[in-house]
Scaffold this active site. Structure first.
Site, short mmCIF file in Angstrom:
data_model
loop_
_atom_site.label_atom_id
_atom_site.label_comp_id
_atom_site.label_asym_id
_atom_site.label_seq_id
_atom_site.Cartn_x
_atom_site.Cartn_y
_atom_site.Cartn_z
N LYS A 1 44.17 44.50 43.77
CA LYS A 1 44.06 44.43 42.31
C LYS A 1 42.74 43.78 41.96
O LYS A 1 42.43 42.68 42.44
CB LYS A 1 45.24 43.58 41.81
CG LYS A 1 45.72 43.86 40.42
CD LYS A 1 46.99 43.03 40.20
CE LYS A 1 47.48 43.11 38.79
NZ LYS A 1 48.57 42.15 38.55
N VAL A 2 41.95 44.46 41.13
CA VAL A 2 40.66 43.89 40.70
C VAL A 2 40.60 43.90 39.17
O VAL A 2 41.18 44.77 38.53
CB VAL A 2 39.46 44.71 41.27
CG1 VAL A 2 39.46 44.72 42.80
CG2 VAL A 2 39.42 46.12 40.72
#
Ligand code: E4P
Length: 214
Positions: A83-84
């Site tokens: 997740k960014v």
């Protein structure tokens, strides 16, 4: 529509998984910190309990560092999704990681244009935060609706992972709009099945059945 649990608590993942309705999981740094346990340990356990994708967020803020942290997270389990955040650096890391074959969830999305950028960078998932938009008197579901239209217009395969879900109405509206996934806290997950008339109806049926046997 796929249903994910958004949590950092193993007991909640265990209960949700036991229903047979759970398709995946999301976590974030706040939720993991709240658990008071080491992140890797929590994530490993979640990945064992949840058979579907499990989003684990990077802490780094620069693209190269995010990509490297993402590769390390991916070693925890096969079902980890990196997740960014939806920043220029996050989008660059997204492109790097997806081109290497790692699944990426671009999070903290608040506009349809932001979502389009994530899709252009090859995101596997993009997470619009509907509850946080509603909290500021903006319409979170309007963003989901616009995203659906844009993704369909251009054939983007990025899945819409509706996040910051606060209640079952959010889940219903996300489903009506054709979102792919909704992720929610355990309290909301539990509420999806509940209706007082279901409980009353069942109680009445059982009472009548007992009466009829006499
Ligand atoms: C999802 O990936 C996020 O962790 C989450 O849905 C954020 O929800 P909140 O706005 O209730 O913190």
């Amino acid at each position: 529509m796929k249903l994910y649990l958004d949590s950092g608590e193993i007991a909640e993942f265990r209960k949700a998984a036991a229903t047979g309705l759970l398709d995946g999981a999301t976590t974030n740094p706040s939720l993991i910190a709240k658990s008071g346990r080491p992140a890797r340990e929590v994530l490993r356990e979640v990945c064992e309990l949840v058979r579907g994708p499990v989003s684990a967020e990077v802490i780094a803020t620069e693209a190269t560092a995010m990509a490297s942290e993402g590769r390390t997270l991916r070693q925890i389990a096969e079902n980890i999704v990196v997740k960014v955040p939806l920043t220029h650096e996050g989008l660059k890391a997204c492109k790097t990681l997806t081109s290497e074959g790692h699944p990426v969830n671009v999070t903290l999305c608040f506009t349809a244009v932001q979502a389009m950028l994530a899709a252009k960078m090859g995101a596997t998932y993009v997470s619009p935060f509907v509850g946080r938009l509603d909290d500021r008197s903006e319409d979170g579901m309007e963003v989901v609706s616009e995203m659906r239209q844009i993704f369909d217009n251009y054939g983007f395969e990025t899945e819409i992972l509706v996040a910051s879900v606060r209640h079952p109405i959010h889940v219903k509206r996300a489903a009506l709009l054709g979102a792919d996934i909704a992720t929610m806290p355990y309290a909301t997950f539990e509420k999806l099945v509940e209706h007082p008339l279901t409980d009353k109806g069942l109680a009445d049926f059982l009472k009548d059945w007992e009466k009829g046997k006499k």
